[in-house]
Motif scaffolding. Structure first.
Motif, mmCIF file in Angstrom:
data_model
loop_
_atom_site.group_PDB
_atom_site.id
_atom_site.type_symbol
_atom_site.label_atom_id
_atom_site.label_comp_id
_atom_site.label_asym_id
_atom_site.label_seq_id
_atom_site.Cartn_x
_atom_site.Cartn_y
_atom_site.Cartn_z
ATOM 1 N N GLU A 38 0.878 -1.171 0.126
ATOM 2 C CA GLU A 38 0.099 -0.124 -0.086
ATOM 3 C C GLU A 38 0.850 1.261 -0.076
ATOM 4 O OE1 GLU A 38 -4.264 0.641 2.394
ATOM 5 O OE2 GLU A 38 -2.450 0.190 3.576
ATOM 6 N N ALA A 39 1.913 1.214 0.855
ATOM 7 C CA ALA A 39 2.826 2.425 0.982
ATOM 8 C C ALA A 39 3.529 2.517 -0.596
ATOM 9 C CB ALA A 39 3.913 2.143 1.951
ATOM 10 N N ALA A 42 1.191 4.078 -2.972
ATOM 11 C CA ALA A 42 1.116 5.486 -2.550
ATOM 12 C C ALA A 42 2.385 6.378 -2.965
ATOM 13 C CB ALA A 42 1.042 5.627 -1.017
ATOM 14 N N ARG A 43 3.435 5.906 -2.889
ATOM 15 C CA ARG A 43 4.929 6.679 -3.374
ATOM 16 C C ARG A 43 4.782 6.720 -4.918
ATOM 17 N NH1 ARG A 43 7.159 3.491 0.818
ATOM 18 N NH2 ARG A 43 7.976 1.904 -0.777
ATOM 19 N N LEU A 46 2.355 9.370 -5.982
ATOM 20 C CA LEU A 46 2.627 10.470 -5.916
ATOM 21 C C LEU A 46 3.852 11.189 -6.983
ATOM 22 C CD1 LEU A 46 2.724 10.683 -2.108
ATOM 23 C CD2 LEU A 46 1.564 11.859 -3.543
ATOM 24 N N ILE A 47 4.997 9.824 -7.545
ATOM 25 C CA ILE A 47 5.825 10.320 -8.077
ATOM 26 C C ILE A 47 5.101 10.378 -9.491
ATOM 27 C CG2 ILE A 47 7.773 9.055 -9.354
ATOM 28 C CD1 ILE A 47 8.242 7.779 -6.705
ATOM 29 N N ASN A 50 3.608 13.683 -9.948
ATOM 30 C CA ASN A 50 4.401 15.073 -9.914
ATOM 31 C C ASN A 50 5.078 15.073 -11.498
ATOM 32 O OD1 ASN A 50 5.936 17.213 -8.807
ATOM 33 N ND2 ASN A 50 7.430 15.515 -9.668
ATOM 34 N N HIS B 382 -7.272 5.977 6.937
ATOM 35 C CA HIS B 382 -6.247 5.167 6.840
ATOM 36 C C HIS B 382 -5.543 5.736 5.608
ATOM 37 C CE1 HIS B 382 -4.018 1.540 6.521
ATOM 38 N NE2 HIS B 382 -4.456 1.298 5.226
ATOM 39 N N VAL B 386 -1.673 6.730 4.935
ATOM 40 C CA VAL B 386 -0.867 6.170 3.965
ATOM 41 C C VAL B 386 -0.056 7.291 3.256
ATOM 42 C CG1 VAL B 386 -0.977 4.598 1.994
ATOM 43 C CG2 VAL B 386 -2.029 3.916 4.022
ATOM 44 N N PHE B 387 -0.761 8.328 2.408
ATOM 45 C CA PHE B 387 -0.318 9.188 1.737
ATOM 46 C C PHE B 387 0.488 10.099 2.389
ATOM 47 C CE2 PHE B 387 -3.468 8.240 -1.590
ATOM 48 C CZ PHE B 387 -2.778 8.053 -2.668
ATOM 49 N N ALA B 390 3.642 8.403 2.987
ATOM 50 C CA ALA B 390 4.239 8.117 1.497
ATOM 51 C C ALA B 390 5.289 9.839 1.233
ATOM 52 C CB ALA B 390 3.556 7.788 0.470
ATOM 53 N N VAL B 391 4.477 10.734 1.361
ATOM 54 C CA VAL B 391 4.887 12.006 1.473
ATOM 55 C C VAL B 391 6.274 12.176 2.137
ATOM 56 C CG1 VAL B 391 4.673 14.622 1.677
ATOM 57 C CG2 VAL B 391 3.030 13.264 0.585
ATOM 58 N N LEU B 394 9.352 9.835 0.988
ATOM 59 C CA LEU B 394 9.751 10.584 -0.494
ATOM 60 C C LEU B 394 10.624 11.732 -0.362
ATOM 61 C CD1 LEU B 394 6.664 9.912 -2.684
ATOM 62 C CD2 LEU B 394 9.033 8.775 -3.105
ATOM 63 N N PHE B 400 10.888 16.895 -5.014
ATOM 64 C CA PHE B 400 9.400 17.388 -5.389
ATOM 65 C C PHE B 400 8.378 16.865 -4.195
ATOM 66 C CE2 PHE B 400 8.650 12.566 -5.777
ATOM 67 C CZ PHE B 400 7.087 12.490 -5.554
ATOM 68 N N LEU B 404 4.974 19.285 -0.693
ATOM 69 C CA LEU B 404 3.571 18.603 0.011
ATOM 70 C C LEU B 404 3.658 18.425 1.513
ATOM 71 C CD1 LEU B 404 3.588 15.936 -3.060
ATOM 72 C CD2 LEU B 404 2.069 17.787 -2.853
#
Lengths: 69, 536
Positions: A38-39, A42-43, A46-47, A50, B382, B386-387, B390-391, B394, B400, B404
């Motif tokens: 799941e993680a 999500a990454r 986002l990548i 962008n 949830h 998770v997001f 993730a931010v 990253l 980039f 965020l």
């Protein structure tokens, strides 16, 4: 009803070697727990978002991804 | 040592109003001697409008409370004659670090734009800010201005009618009545005035508790803002460390919703978390500990006839982004010049409706920004956690993702796009100086542009001709003649001309742009002054 606008979003086939891409996507998740998968997703979202950058295109992609109602 | 917040600064004194046969009538009464009420009163006194401030207490606020003051409010405090005290005492900071779990994921520099008199932010305890505002009140009184600060005066009834507002005021000597032509309610988030008038206050409650501790600590910590997401010492929650003057450090610890509030305030319980944040050897003592929860909400309208609400009484935001006190100063900055014109009879009372238009718009912007910060800091689902994670993951490796990360957004003034007071715009001039925007500062010949603006309508001409003074049906307009050459750094030209050779700006008394042109035209300027004063 107005037709959905997709901006510059491509919903036609655009990936060369689709089976290869699909295998690579699954391989990235190989052996990961549900939580780690799941993680990773999500990454990845986002990548890619962008990379696209254009808000209208991203919004169109979100709409296209939403479950049918 | 007696702290400033333990000293009565405006103790109760009997006023002549209490012995009057009939209630004494005042042009303006301000309720609340907090930062916003004091700013309103100082602004009125500077405009020669007599004002009385009522507050049930007699001291500055207890504990540091609001600690971050942004550039625009500092510019307003300059106009109110007490910006230097704040900035001289305050801690200027630009660097921040963000931690996630056990790792530092990145650091940032606010890198404020050059060519501004004031920094992006200072940290200063609210009690100092209030003390300097009270000092300014005393200085105005010494100059003979009609500004009165009545401590120990608690308003227990507010009865507005079409021509005035009748107040019942409780004092140690018993109650008395007074009348106000205009009432400005700056009596805080729990505004008794709002309750007494039965007015709404709608919004969103955030189910979370935060512990604030001010600790006095001699430490070689850098002057930086440190923010932790999900740190080992406060698992699943967040933490903040920020420096204030006098070796006082602000520590914010998120606690979650289902907690025993009293138990969490026990220093024994806080100590291990602080040791983990500050290091085992840290030597500190507590100055103030408080637990707060918060809401994001606003009144539907801020103006109700002759009663006008400002600051937390009108709107409440989460603390992330320092938009509480900062936006309160912008409320009174917006209100007082309008009230002055209405009281003087040079503008209709509908001008005050534009206070609603402009400050409700700004409040919505602040609520939106602070809600977004809160949703990032304390994910509500949830998927949002998770997001968020993730931010942060990253952000450690990729530039980039850093924009965020949202641990609070810099408080910036609202640009009143769409305001009914906005007049003509000219094509080709920079967007940042469009009608509705606050003036951008620039260095001009050893001085600052912002110090030359405010208090009345002004015509700022840059390499353009115009008369030195104008009178638009009783409203004076004075010219500030500038040349792009006044600023060798080029900031003035970049911020007001763009590629144009000349420009003429009509500035409002609150340093916002009303209208702009490439060259002076008397009829156009008169029309813009009419529009900016609700006479169009």
């Amino acid at each position: 009803m107005t037709a959905p606008t997709h901006g510059t979003l491509t919903l036609e086939p655009n990936i060369k070697d689709p089976d290869g891409f699909y295998a690579e996507l699954l391989a990235a998740h190989e052996g990961l727990s549900r939580e780690d998968s799941e993680a990773l997703n999500a990454r990845l979202v986002l990548i890619l978002a962008n990379h696209v950058g254009d808000r209208d295109t991203i919004r169109a992609a979100l709409e296209a991804a939403l479950p049918e109602r | 040592m007696t702290k400033i917040f333990e000293t009565p600064l405006y103790p109760y004194q009997r006023s002549a109003d209490q012995d009057a046969e009939t209630p004494v009538r005042h042009p303006v009464v301000v309720l609340g001697a907090g930062p916003v009420g004091l700013a309103a009163a100082i602004d009125l006194a500077q405009a020669d409008i007599p004002v009385v401030v009522l507050d049930e207490n007699d001291k500055v606020s207890w504990g540091s409370r609001a600690i971050c003051f942004a550039k625009r409010p500092l510019e307003i405090l300059d106009r109110l004659g007490c910006g230097d005290e704040m900035v001289d005492k305050g801690v200027v900071w630009n660097l921040g670090k963000v931690f996630f779990d056990e790792r530092k994921v990145y650091d940032f520099n606010l890198l404020p734009e050059d060519g501004h008199k004031r920094p992006a932010f200072i940290n200063l305890q609210q009690y100092y800010l209030e003390q300097y505002l009270v000092d300014r009140v005393r200085a105005l009184q010494a100059d003979g201005k009609a500004i009165e600060l009545r401590g120990g005066n608690k308003v227990t009834a507010v009865k507005p009618d079409d021509t005035s507002v009748r107040l019942t005021v409780e004092t140690p000597d018993g109650p008395y009545l007074m009348d106000a032509d205009w009432l400005i309610a700056c009596d805080g988030a729990g505004s008794p005035t709002r309750t007494m008038l039965g007015l709404d206050f709608q919004g969103r409650v955030f189910e979370d508790n935060f512990l604030i501790a001010d600790v006095v600590m001699k430490a070689d910590f850098p002057t930086e803002r440190w923010f932790w997401f999900d740190p080992p010492f406060n698992k699943g929650q967040s933490a903040l460390l920020h420096k204030q003057p006098d070796d006082v450090w602000r520590i914010d610890l998120q606690l979650g919703w289902d907690i025993d509030r009293e138990a969490e305030k026990d220093p024994e319980k806080i100590a291990p978390k602080l040791k983990a944040m500050l290091g085992e050897e840290a030597d500190y003592e507590f100055e103030w500990v408080s637990i707060y929860t918060f809401q994001c909400r606003r009144m539907e309208k801020f103006r109700h006839g002759r009663v006008v609400f400002a600051g937390d009484a009108a709107h409440q935001v989460s603390p992330f982004g320092a938009r509480g006190a900062n936006s309160g100063f912008q409320d009174t900055d917006n209100l007082i010049w309008k009230l002055k014109l209405v009281i003087d009879g040079t503008a209709p009372d509908t001008l005050l409706d534009s206070y609603d238009d402009e400050r409700v718009y700004a409040a919505d912007e602040n609520i939106l920004n602070s809600s977004r910060s809160t949703d990032f800091i304390t994910p509500k689902s949830h998927a949002s956690r998770v997001f968020r994670d993730a931010v942060l993951d990253l952000a450690e490796h990729h530039a980039f993702a850093r924009p965020l990360v949202n641990s609070g957004r810099l408080s910036l003034p609202a640009i009143y796009d769409g305001s009914p007071l906005n007049g003509a715009d000219a094509t080709g001039l920079p967007a940042r100086a469009r009608p509705g925007a606050p003036a951008s500062d620039a260095p001009i010949g050893g001085d600052w542009l912002i110090d030359r603006l405010g208090g009345g309508f002004q015509l700022v001409t840059i390499d353009a001709q115009a008369p030195d003074t104008l009178d638009v049906d009783g409203i004076p307009v004075t010219r500030l003649a500038l040349s792009a050459k006044d600023d060798p750094s080029g900031a003035l030209a970049e911020r007001y001309l763009g590629s144009a050779p000349s420009a003429v700006y009509l500035m409002r008394p609150d340093q916002h742009v009303a209208a702009r042109w490439h060259a002076f035209d008397a009829d156009a300027v008169a029309a813009a002054v009419k529009t900016a004063t609700a006479q169009a």
